[in-house]
Design an enzyme around this catalytic site. Sequence first.
Site, PDB file in Angstrom:
ATOM      1  N   LYS A  53       0.840  -1.207   0.000  1.00  0.00           N
ATOM      2  CA  LYS A  53       0.000   0.000   0.000  1.00  0.00           C
ATOM      3  C   LYS A  53       0.869   1.248   0.000  1.00  0.00           C
ATOM      4  O   LYS A  53       0.607   2.209  -0.733  1.00  0.00           O
ATOM      5  CB  LYS A  53      -0.945  -0.021   1.207  1.00  0.00           C
ATOM      6  CG  LYS A  53      -2.086  -0.997   1.023  1.00  0.00           C
ATOM      7  CD  LYS A  53      -2.834  -1.305   2.309  1.00  0.00           C
ATOM      8  CE  LYS A  53      -3.795  -2.467   2.064  1.00  0.00           C
ATOM      9  NZ  LYS A  53      -4.385  -3.007   3.293  1.00  0.00           N
ATOM     10  N   GLN A  97      -4.813  -1.820   9.450  1.00  0.00           N
ATOM     11  CA  GLN A  97      -4.606  -3.135   8.839  1.00  0.00           C
ATOM     12  C   GLN A  97      -5.204  -4.224   9.734  1.00  0.00           C
ATOM     13  O   GLN A  97      -4.868  -4.310  10.920  1.00  0.00           O
ATOM     14  CB  GLN A  97      -3.102  -3.380   8.612  1.00  0.00           C
ATOM     15  CG  GLN A  97      -2.778  -4.657   7.883  1.00  0.00           C
ATOM     16  CD  GLN A  97      -3.332  -4.695   6.448  1.00  0.00           C
ATOM     17  OE1 GLN A  97      -3.233  -3.724   5.707  1.00  0.00           O
ATOM     18  NE2 GLN A  97      -3.944  -5.807   6.074  1.00  0.00           N
ATOM     19  N   ASP A 120     -11.166   2.884   3.765  1.00  0.00           N
ATOM     20  CA  ASP A 120     -11.442   1.459   3.615  1.00  0.00           C
ATOM     21  C   ASP A 120     -12.949   1.210   3.543  1.00  0.00           C
ATOM     22  O   ASP A 120     -13.378   0.128   3.168  1.00  0.00           O
ATOM     23  CB  ASP A 120     -10.879   0.705   4.835  1.00  0.00           C
ATOM     24  CG  ASP A 120      -9.803  -0.285   4.459  1.00  0.00           C
ATOM     25  OD1 ASP A 120      -9.664  -0.569   3.251  1.00  0.00           O
ATOM     26  OD2 ASP A 120      -9.105  -0.765   5.363  1.00  0.00           O
TER      27      ASP A 120
END
Length: 293
Positions: A53, A97, A120
């Site tokens: 990422k 994460q 997200d």
Amino acid sequence: MAILIDGKELAARKREEIAKETKELAEKTGTTPGLAVVIVGDDPASQTYVRNKAKACEEVGFYSEVVSLPANTSQRDLLKVIAELNERIDIDGILVQLPLPKHINEKAVIGKISPKKDVDGFTPSNAGKVLIGSPKFAPCTPAGIMELVKSTGINIEGKHCVVVGRSNIVGKPVAMMMLHENATVTVCHSHTANLKGFTSKADILIAAVGKAGFITGDMVKEGAVVIDVGINRNDEGKLCGDVNFEQVEPKAGFITPVPGGVGPMTITMLLKNTLDAALYFTEEREKIRKKKN
Ligand code: NDP
């Protein structure tokens, strides 16, 4: 033989557009989109995802910051980190994460991310917006899947879409997104009786199970669009999806490979959401500036 849906190629094209818009934004306003990725612990797979990422951010001209915390970080300390990132002007998007260590309540942590920075798309408010068909930040993997299906040129409307898996991050939101595109949607899970009876009727089959080679040739309809979300290791340690590619590929009309299918598109949609967040914050700051003058 199926036509391969090349996620890598589609992702590269989209990332080029994102890089171009990022450059224009910087030239016009001096703003650089900023993404913070928070990782707790040293799970090797998570570390790889986080590295990928950060690298993707760099390639399109974003600022990125990895906040790496030890596995024994308390929930309280993690929430403090999130609160600080929520306030920072140079950070437009925040991603935690997953999975988090067992002693931390994931829902509580995700719930503390500002919905305006939730690139997200996992906060309850953004998940709710997906449900009512007006997402602010669509969750990245489902959004990537939609792009991959659309890239085939098939008309989703009226098709029967079968989603195997009902997680909050993949199965449920992609089912909702397909529904909003007027597909007829069936969601299957581990309690589904006669799974093959459903999958073999799918015009669009989305496999998000987490089991290597789970979808076999006899479970797929001739000519179906098959999207393989799974990231697994087979007995030889090789990366593979949820679909038995050798069996399904000759039958399907279109199929995504693993690797090189859904994965690259997931990160691309994360970049897109971060750029959208930066555009939103830039506009808001401009409005405030104009009001003051
Ligand atoms: P989860 O483990 O959260 O969900 C798996 C789903 O599969 C559950 O809904 C479960 O049902 C269902 N399932 C399990 N066994 C069966 C079965 N025998 N028959 C039918 N359904 C079954 O996984 P995720 O949704 O998070 O991820 C799925 C896969 O996608 C994983 O391999 C993951 O690594 C990958 N992934 C890939 C991404 C990418 O960018 N390419 C991003 C995110 C995930 P039940 O609810 O009843 O338990």
